[in-house]
Design a protein around this motif. Sequence first.
Motif, PDB file in Angstrom:
ATOM      1  N   ASP A  77       0.811  -1.218   0.000  1.00  9.67           N
ATOM      2  CA  ASP A  77       0.000   0.000   0.000  1.00  9.67           C
ATOM      3  C   ASP A  77       0.847   1.271   0.000  1.00  9.67           C
ATOM      4  O   ASP A  77       0.310   2.376   0.001  1.00  9.67           O
ATOM      5  CB  ASP A  77      -0.927   0.033   1.225  1.00  9.67           C
ATOM      6  CG  ASP A  77      -2.054  -0.978   1.106  1.00  9.67           C
ATOM      7  OD1 ASP A  77      -2.371  -1.364  -0.037  1.00  9.67           O
ATOM      8  OD2 ASP A  77      -2.600  -1.382   2.141  1.00  9.67           O
ATOM      9  N   SER A  78       2.160   1.120   0.028  1.00  5.29           N
ATOM     10  CA  SER A  78       3.037   2.289   0.073  1.00  5.29           C
ATOM     11  C   SER A  78       3.128   2.943  -1.299  1.00  5.29           C
ATOM     12  O   SER A  78       3.173   2.262  -2.328  1.00  5.29           O
ATOM     13  CB  SER A  78       4.432   1.883   0.547  1.00  5.29           C
ATOM     14  OG  SER A  78       4.380   1.355   1.847  1.00  5.29           O
ATOM     15  N   PHE A  88       8.833  10.750   2.100  1.00  8.52           N
ATOM     16  CA  PHE A  88       7.779   9.787   1.780  1.00  8.52           C
ATOM     17  C   PHE A  88       7.437   8.989   3.027  1.00  8.52           C
ATOM     18  O   PHE A  88       8.141   9.046   4.053  1.00  8.52           O
ATOM     19  CB  PHE A  88       8.215   8.852   0.652  1.00  8.52           C
ATOM     20  CG  PHE A  88       9.408   7.987   0.985  1.00  8.52           C
ATOM     21  CD1 PHE A  88       9.245   6.687   1.437  1.00  8.52           C
ATOM     22  CD2 PHE A  88      10.701   8.478   0.847  1.00  8.52           C
ATOM     23  CE1 PHE A  88      10.332   5.893   1.743  1.00  8.52           C
ATOM     24  CE2 PHE A  88      11.808   7.691   1.158  1.00  8.52           C
ATOM     25  CZ  PHE A  88      11.622   6.396   1.608  1.00  8.52           C
ATOM     26  N   GLU A  89       6.342   8.218   2.954  1.00  9.31           N
ATOM     27  CA  GLU A  89       5.939   7.329   4.035  1.00  9.31           C
ATOM     28  C   GLU A  89       5.786   5.910   3.506  1.00  9.31           C
ATOM     29  O   GLU A  89       5.447   5.707   2.333  1.00  9.31           O
ATOM     30  CB  GLU A  89       4.620   7.789   4.666  1.00  9.31           C
ATOM     31  CG  GLU A  89       4.741   9.089   5.442  1.00  9.31           C
ATOM     32  CD  GLU A  89       3.468   9.418   6.204  1.00  9.31           C
ATOM     33  OE1 GLU A  89       2.412   8.831   5.876  1.00  9.31           O
ATOM     34  OE2 GLU A  89       3.516  10.257   7.112  1.00  9.31           O
ATOM     35  N   VAL A  90       6.043   4.939   4.379  1.00 10.19           N
ATOM     36  CA  VAL A  90       5.906   3.533   4.027  1.00 10.19           C
ATOM     37  C   VAL A  90       4.857   2.913   4.939  1.00 10.19           C
ATOM     38  O   VAL A  90       5.007   2.925   6.166  1.00 10.19           O
ATOM     39  CB  VAL A  90       7.238   2.770   4.201  1.00 10.19           C
ATOM     40  CG1 VAL A  90       7.090   1.342   3.672  1.00 10.19           C
ATOM     41  CG2 VAL A  90       8.382   3.492   3.506  1.00 10.19           C
ATOM     42  N   ALA A  91       3.768   2.399   4.364  1.00  9.71           N
ATOM     43  CA  ALA A  91       2.728   1.729   5.138  1.00  9.71           C
ATOM     44  C   ALA A  91       3.179   0.299   5.434  1.00  9.71           C
ATOM     45  O   ALA A  91       3.417  -0.492   4.523  1.00  9.71           O
ATOM     46  CB  ALA A  91       1.412   1.721   4.363  1.00  9.71           C
ATOM     47  N   VAL A 122       8.002   2.846  17.249  1.00 10.01           N
ATOM     48  CA  VAL A 122       7.225   3.688  18.157  1.00 10.01           C
ATOM     49  C   VAL A 122       7.748   5.117  18.148  1.00 10.01           C
ATOM     50  O   VAL A 122       6.986   6.077  18.068  1.00 10.01           O
ATOM     51  CB  VAL A 122       7.250   3.107  19.584  1.00 10.01           C
ATOM     52  CG1 VAL A 122       6.561   4.065  20.560  1.00 10.01           C
ATOM     53  CG2 VAL A 122       6.574   1.750  19.618  1.00 10.01           C
ATOM     54  N   ALA A 123       9.071   5.281  18.200  1.00 15.08           N
ATOM     55  CA  ALA A 123       9.658   6.623  18.192  1.00 15.08           C
ATOM     56  C   ALA A 123       9.373   7.337  16.880  1.00 15.08           C
ATOM     57  O   ALA A 123       9.092   8.535  16.851  1.00 15.08           O
ATOM     58  CB  ALA A 123      11.159   6.540  18.428  1.00 15.08           C
ATOM     59  N   ASN A 124       9.420   6.596  15.782  1.00 10.39           N
ATOM     60  CA  ASN A 124       9.151   7.194  14.483  1.00 10.39           C
ATOM     61  C   ASN A 124       7.706   7.645  14.375  1.00 10.39           C
ATOM     62  O   ASN A 124       7.417   8.746  13.898  1.00 10.39           O
ATOM     63  CB  ASN A 124       9.483   6.199  13.374  1.00 10.39           C
ATOM     64  CG  ASN A 124       9.326   6.788  11.985  1.00 10.39           C
ATOM     65  OD1 ASN A 124       8.276   6.682  11.365  1.00 10.39           O
ATOM     66  ND2 ASN A 124      10.380   7.426  11.503  1.00 10.39           N
ATOM     67  N   LEU A 155       5.947   4.199   8.478  1.00  6.75           N
ATOM     68  CA  LEU A 155       7.325   4.663   8.648  1.00  6.75           C
ATOM     69  C   LEU A 155       7.509   5.964   7.883  1.00  6.75           C
ATOM     70  O   LEU A 155       7.250   6.022   6.683  1.00  6.75           O
ATOM     71  CB  LEU A 155       8.307   3.600   8.141  1.00  6.75           C
ATOM     72  CG  LEU A 155       9.795   3.969   8.166  1.00  6.75           C
ATOM     73  CD1 LEU A 155      10.266   4.160   9.601  1.00  6.75           C
ATOM     74  CD2 LEU A 155      10.614   2.896   7.468  1.00  6.75           C
ATOM     75  N   ASP A 156       7.941   7.006   8.590  1.00  4.49           N
ATOM     76  CA  ASP A 156       8.084   8.330   8.006  1.00  4.49           C
ATOM     77  C   ASP A 156       9.554   8.608   7.705  1.00  4.49           C
ATOM     78  O   ASP A 156      10.405   8.536   8.598  1.00  4.49           O
ATOM     79  CB  ASP A 156       7.540   9.370   8.983  1.00  4.49           C
ATOM     80  CG  ASP A 156       7.605  10.778   8.405  1.00  4.49           C
ATOM     81  OD1 ASP A 156       7.390  10.938   7.202  1.00  4.49           O
ATOM     82  OD2 ASP A 156       7.889  11.715   9.178  1.00  4.49           O
TER      83      ASP A 156
END
Length: 372
Positions: A77-78, A88-91, A122-124, A155-156
């Motif tokens: 889905d990314s 970008f973001e990674v689903a 979690v931190a991301n 993931l950002d």
Amino acid sequence: MKNLIGIIILSLFAILVSCSNDDSPLSNQISNEQAEILENTPLEANQVSNNVVITGGTKKDGVPPIPNEAISLDISDSGKTAFLGEGFEVALSSDAEIVGAYIQFKANDGTVADSYYDVDIVANSSNKKSTTKKALISRKMSANSLAHKINNATLDVDFGSEIPPGEFCYVLCVYDEQGNISAPQEVCVTVESWGGNIDMVGTWKLVKVEEINNGETESTLVGSENCYSESYECNNGGTLEATECNTREYGTVVVNADGTYNAEFKGLDRFVDYTASTLSCEAVYINEVYKDISEGNWAYVEADKRLTIVEYKYSSEINGELEEIVTLEPGDAELVLDGSIVIDGDTFFITESQDYDGDGVIDEVHRYYFEK
């Protein structure tokens, strides 16, 4: 945050790089073809790896640990698009409770970077701003949020200023607390130039908004009053009927060739004063004249015929008084619109689909019509 062009993650105007028109990657004279050439330029793996910013990520030399493939990973889905100054973001989706990810950047020719990132999920995720916002056009609260499950996260990856338009890939796997590591997945990404389609340049007026739910279409013309009625229970046990209305007086968007935009929307909202109305059991209304102003960047993705709009500055007035002003830095832009676009001379319309709960089923479709 109240966003400018209406409500619904209207994803209208793309992500802004903090640079002047003189050093913008897309000048007023550049053609659509030249923009495509820039975006198709292969980027070196180390150039990307050395200029990303990943919250919760630790950069390490060498290659990631060898996976045992005991847990799953799905990143289908990314998206395959990234933006200057934003990234970008990674689903991420897994059958395990994931706590981290390994990501290594790779050039189109297969060359991998000399280092990789070990990312605390979690931190991301905690670094992300809320995506609950007002879509500037429809001014309706969105139910979208980033309330991730531990095995369904995002993931950002942010970009520094040294990453230009072009193409690269990344290889990613996730791991759980027991040290199980998924099989690696590879995705190739295009870093889009700001702008990208000279047909978009000009001053556009919003003329109509359509909302599609369960196959039914509700259409609202700019300049017309849109009303709906609702029943309320009074404090004395009775009920009252109230009719709330809104009118979009105008919406104007100026699209510039350098990939920037500015927009202004004005209208009138009449809504129920709930406390006063239920106490008296008579409809008491509050009238608000609003004005929203937005500035940011836009990008046209040729491969998907898609327009992405992000916001870096937003201000709102209520009854002539400044209510809110927000300025965002590169990497923190607010996504205002991301949808397919059809351009036909002096008109265009954008279609945006919303999956608020992330279950893969479209909850709402919004379509916005503009003309010069």
